[in-house]
Enzyme design. Structure first.
Site, PDB file in Angstrom:
ATOM      1  N   CYS A 124       1.648  -1.575   5.020  1.00 34.67           N
ATOM      2  CA  CYS A 124       0.676  -2.411   5.730  1.00 34.67           C
ATOM      3  C   CYS A 124       0.840  -3.896   5.403  1.00 34.67           C
ATOM      4  CB  CYS A 124      -0.746  -1.932   5.476  1.00 34.67           C
ATOM      5  SG  CYS A 124      -1.086  -1.592   3.766  1.00 34.67           S
ATOM      6  N   ASN A 125       1.599  -4.177   4.375  1.00 35.08           N
ATOM      7  CA  ASN A 125       1.772  -5.588   4.034  1.00 35.08           C
ATOM      8  C   ASN A 125       3.147  -6.163   4.342  1.00 35.08           C
ATOM      9  OD1 ASN A 125      -0.779  -6.253   3.126  1.00 35.08           O
ATOM     10  ND2 ASN A 125      -0.407  -5.289   1.136  1.00 35.08           N
TER      11      ASN A 125
ATOM     12  N   HIS B 200      14.973 -10.129  -3.957  1.00 39.42           N
ATOM     13  CA  HIS B 200      13.819  -9.769  -3.134  1.00 39.42           C
ATOM     14  C   HIS B 200      13.507  -8.276  -3.274  1.00 39.42           C
ATOM     15  CE1 HIS B 200      10.923 -10.278   0.087  1.00 39.42           C
ATOM     16  NE2 HIS B 200      11.413  -9.172   0.653  1.00 39.42           N
TER      17      HIS B 200
ATOM     18  N   GLU C 158       0.219  -3.849  -8.245  1.00 42.12           N
ATOM     19  CA  GLU C 158      -0.259  -2.558  -7.717  1.00 42.12           C
ATOM     20  C   GLU C 158       0.896  -1.554  -7.740  1.00 42.12           C
ATOM     21  OE1 GLU C 158       0.565  -1.370  -4.456  1.00 42.12           O
ATOM     22  OE2 GLU C 158       1.616  -3.083  -3.598  1.00 42.12           O
TER      23      GLU C 158
ATOM     24  N   GLN D  93       6.329   3.686  -1.969  1.00 40.68           N
ATOM     25  CA  GLN D  93       6.694   3.400  -0.582  1.00 40.68           C
ATOM     26  C   GLN D  93       8.180   3.063  -0.474  1.00 40.68           C
ATOM     27  OE1 GLN D  93       3.696   0.414  -0.220  1.00 40.68           O
ATOM     28  NE2 GLN D  93       2.319   1.713   0.982  1.00 40.68           N
TER      29      GLN D  93
ATOM     30  N   ALA E  49     -27.673   3.374  -1.153  1.00 40.41           N
ATOM     31  CA  ALA E  49     -26.516   3.996  -0.517  1.00 40.41           C
ATOM     32  C   ALA E  49     -25.547   2.970   0.055  1.00 40.41           C
ATOM     33  CB  ALA E  49     -26.971   4.961   0.571  1.00 40.41           C
ATOM     34  N   GLY E  50     -25.271   1.946  -0.689  1.00 31.44           N
ATOM     35  CA  GLY E  50     -24.333   0.932  -0.198  1.00 31.44           C
ATOM     36  C   GLY E  50     -22.910   1.453  -0.171  1.00 31.44           C
ATOM     37  N   GLU E  51     -22.073   0.713   0.549  1.00 25.89           N
ATOM     38  CA  GLU E  51     -20.669   1.098   0.678  1.00 25.89           C
ATOM     39  C   GLU E  51     -19.973   0.994  -0.678  1.00 25.89           C
ATOM     40  OE1 GLU E  51     -16.939  -0.616   3.118  1.00 25.89           O
ATOM     41  OE2 GLU E  51     -18.913  -0.935   4.011  1.00 25.89           O
TER      42      GLU E  51
END
Lengths: 271, 424
Positions: free
Chosen positions: B50-51, B99, B114, B120, B190-192
């Site tokens: 996704c990046n 790279h 991360e 990946q 009940a917050g996210e």
């Protein structure tokens, strides 16, 4: 011969202590191995030193203050190495080895020869008294070291700034549990040691207590530990206050044990 | 032969462009196939997360490959080239190797350190390998890349401390309780974010998750999602006595938990430690509660603070990682250079000429009566043999060098003639 072994052990303990302290701030597998290897090596030399003395004299140490301190340090290292092996937590070394180093250095500065033997220590009862107290001290030294670690970790969590040391320290739960268990071992030993001491005093001087400074301080220390154990078991005391009291208790123990016997010329002075 | 990377990532292209260029696992084989039809591209691999979307290629014609790859990407994803052409970066040789190492080691990631990217890269390589899209150079590069990434993770602290708010909460809980298995979590509101934190804690094996909400049906709903149990909001006093970790995110306008109540609570709990995570804004818990022994209170800013300190630590560790990567790049480039055709031919010729000279000297020694003309004939003979022997291998090697198998020939030749150590 035994003195050579003893100083060899002292040198290795210095190396071990420095390595354990360095491990608080740097990452390194070699340094970590060095810390354990030096401490284990020191322990082996220390054991040899005690054995040589045992063979030469034909009876178990301790017979003077030097030997008493030596046995205390030896027992502390033994228990520490057991804990390191059991939990694989090298960080504890940084808090316990300095105590070992302190007592071995104090022992090194004392007269060691047979000339310094304390005639009172030839009795089996006195030997029992001293040995029990030394073993108790070793366990309580660990309670103190673990308490220091607890206070550090607790401070980091309360202040919400987690430094590198916080990653290396075990969890509060682990430290508090270990502190409790070492107290459960150390306190009965200390108690038994004090009782044999009192019985001995009764036999020798006709009184359980002569109120010399060591006795007085030991009694105060015992009351502190008894209070701590009582509070832990019945009032659910734990955490910071328990850690603080364990540290204060050990401080007073050290003063009773090292300070008074070294400085004053009394039956308890030992030399 | 040139290693080439063409691609775009989160620093060069916004998500609107990245999502259009994203190549799904299902599309990937077709794209690799299509890249393989381009004659300038000898080896190829596509990394799409996704990046980033990147093509790694080995080519003997970098200009042609550089032009072809973007067009093929546009075609494969049905995105106009003009939309992303100026977002692309291109790296050659050493820069491309660096790279690849940096990407896999997560130095090029949006969240530094991360760990997902390594997996990946591995998958992208396995897909290309299965399709025989890679060859000796990319295989060597990827093997090395995965090795370097692992080394960076073990030798530096780049992935050590959590940098997101929920994972920082889990880390703190572990510092208090050690193992989290068997612990009880109570969720207020009940917050996210509360749900996210609860999921993280669930992942660490907490035993029970209890949810309380002023609207009971919402508590039931969230409890179902978290495989927990809903409790009535008026029962939270009792639940607070049992819980180890409390995540609070109600919409209450005032403090819900006050200092006096909590002092009473900790007494009732016999000092059993309590970790309060207050992620509500406005806050649910009086900040003074943190002063009570055995209660640890963190609000959203505290957690963010912990996470940001860790991000700073990771940046420091990244500097060590960069040094490590530079050494690995240099080592890989040395290896790559040894595979060039021209130096191999030169070394081979030098080796054969050495043999010729030694043997000539020996022969002429044993024939002291030769006149100069005869000597010249012998020399020419030796010279001729070497040249004739070398002619065909030399031309063939040069011809093969532009193909994917070129490396194989170079390797075999170096092995057969013992040229391994000659050019060090």
């Amino acid at each position: 011969m035994d003195v050579t072994f003893f100083f060899g052990a002292l040198v290795l303990y210095v190396v071990g202590t420095v390595a354990y302290l360095l491990l608080l701030s740097v990452k390194g597998t070699r340094l970590s191995r060095l810390a354990t290897a030096a401490t284990t090596g020191g322990f082996i030399l220390h054991t040899l030193a005690l054995l040589v003395r045992l063979v030469a004299a034909g009876r178990l140490p301790p017979r003077n203050t030097y030997e008493a301190l030596s046995v205390f340090a030896w027992a502390t290292v033994l228990v520490y190495l057991g804990l390191e092996f059991r939990f694989q937590r090298k960080v504890m070394g940084a808090f316990i080895l300095p105590i070992v180093l302190l007592t071995t250095t104090a022992a090194a500065s004392l007269p060691k020869g047979p000339a310094g033997l304390n005639p009172a220590l030839t009795s089996t009862w006195v030997w029992m008294h001293v040995t029990l107290i030394l073993l108790g001290n070793a366990a309580l030294a660990l309670t103190c070291g673990v308490g220091l670690m607890y206070l550090l970790q607790e401070r980091q969590l309360k202040s919400k700034s987690l430094g590198a040391i916080s990653h290396r320290l075990p969890s509060l739960d682990f430290l508090d549990g270990l502190s409790h268990r070492t107290l459960l071992v150390g306190f009965p030993l200390l108690t038994a040691g004090l009782i044999t001491g009192a019985l001995q005093a009764q036999a020798a001087w006709g009184r359980f207590l002569t109120w010399d400074p060591t006795q007085a301080l030991s009694l105060i220390t015992w009351v502190m530990y008894a209070g701590l154990l009582q509070a832990r078991l019945t009032a659910g005391w734990r955490g910071r206050k328990a850690a603080l009291l364990a540290i204060v208790g050990f401080g007073s123990l050290l003063v009773a044990f090292v300070g008074v016997s070294v400085l004053l010329g009394h039956p308890h002075a030992g030399n | 032969m040139v290693i080439l990377t063409v691609g775009l990532n989160h620093t060069t292209a916004p998500v609107e462009i990245r999502e259009r260029l994203h190549i799904s696992d299902r599309q990937l084989p077709a794209v690799l196939e299509r890249l393989g039809q381009e004659p300038a591209v000898l080896e190829r691999m596509v990394l799409s997360t996704c990046n980033r979307v990147e093509v790694y290629a080995v080519t003997q014609d970098p200009a042609q490959a550089e032009a072809a790859i973007p067009e093929l990407l546009a075609e494969g994803t049905q995105t106009p080239l003009a939309l992303f052409a100026d977002r692309l970066y291109r790296h050659h040789q050493e820069a491309a190797v660096r790279h690849a190492f940096r990407v896999a080691a997560s130095l090029d990631s949006m969240v530094l350190g991360e760990s997902e990217i390594l997996g990946q890269v591995k998958t992208a390589y396995q897909v290309a390998l299965a399709q025989e899209a890679t060859g000796p150079i990319l295989n060597a590069l990827m093997t090395r890349t995965l090795g370097v990434a692992k080394k960076v993770r073990t030798e530096t602290g780049i992935g050590e401390s959590p940098v997101s708010v929920p994972s920082a909460a889990v880390e703190l809980a572990k510092k208090i309780f050690g193992e989290l298995s068997g612990r009880r979590v109570l969720i207020l509101g009940a917050g996210e974010m509360a749900e996210l934190a609860a999921r993280h804690l669930r992942g660490e094996g907490v035993q029970a998750v209890l949810v309380a909400h002023r609207q009971f049906d919402r508590a039931v709903e969230l409890a179902a999602r978290l495989e927990g149990r809903a409790v009535r909001f008026d029962q939270i006093r009792e639940e607070l006595r049992e819980a180890d970790i409390v995540v609070s995110s109600t919409a209450a306008p005032h403090y819900l938990l006050h200092r006096a109540d909590m002092e009473e609570l900790i007494r009732l709990r016999r000092n059993r430690p309590l970790f309060l995570i207050d992620i509500a804004v406005p806050r649910d818990v009086d900040p003074a509660v943190n002063e009570i022994d055995n209660i640890y209170l963190y609000d959203i800013d505290d957690l963010e603070g912990v996470a940001s300190v860790h991000r700073l630590e990771r940046q420091q560790e990244a500097a060590h990682a960069e040094l490590l990567i530079e050494r690995e790049v240099a080592s890989f480039m040395r290896w790559l250079k040894s595979l060039d055709v021209v130096p191999t031919i030169v070394t081979l010729r030098r080796r054969l000429e050495e043999i010729r000279e030694t043997e000539l000297a020996k022969a002429l020694d044993r024939l002291p009566n030769l006149n100069p003309e005869q000597q010249a004939v012998v020399r020419t003979l030796a010279h001729g043999i070497i040249n004739k022997v070398l002619h065909y291998p030399t031309t063939e090697l040069k011809r093969q060098s532009v193909n994917r198998d070129g490396l194989l020939y170079v390797n075999v030749l170096r092995r057969l003639f013992g040229l391994q150590d000659d050019d060090r």
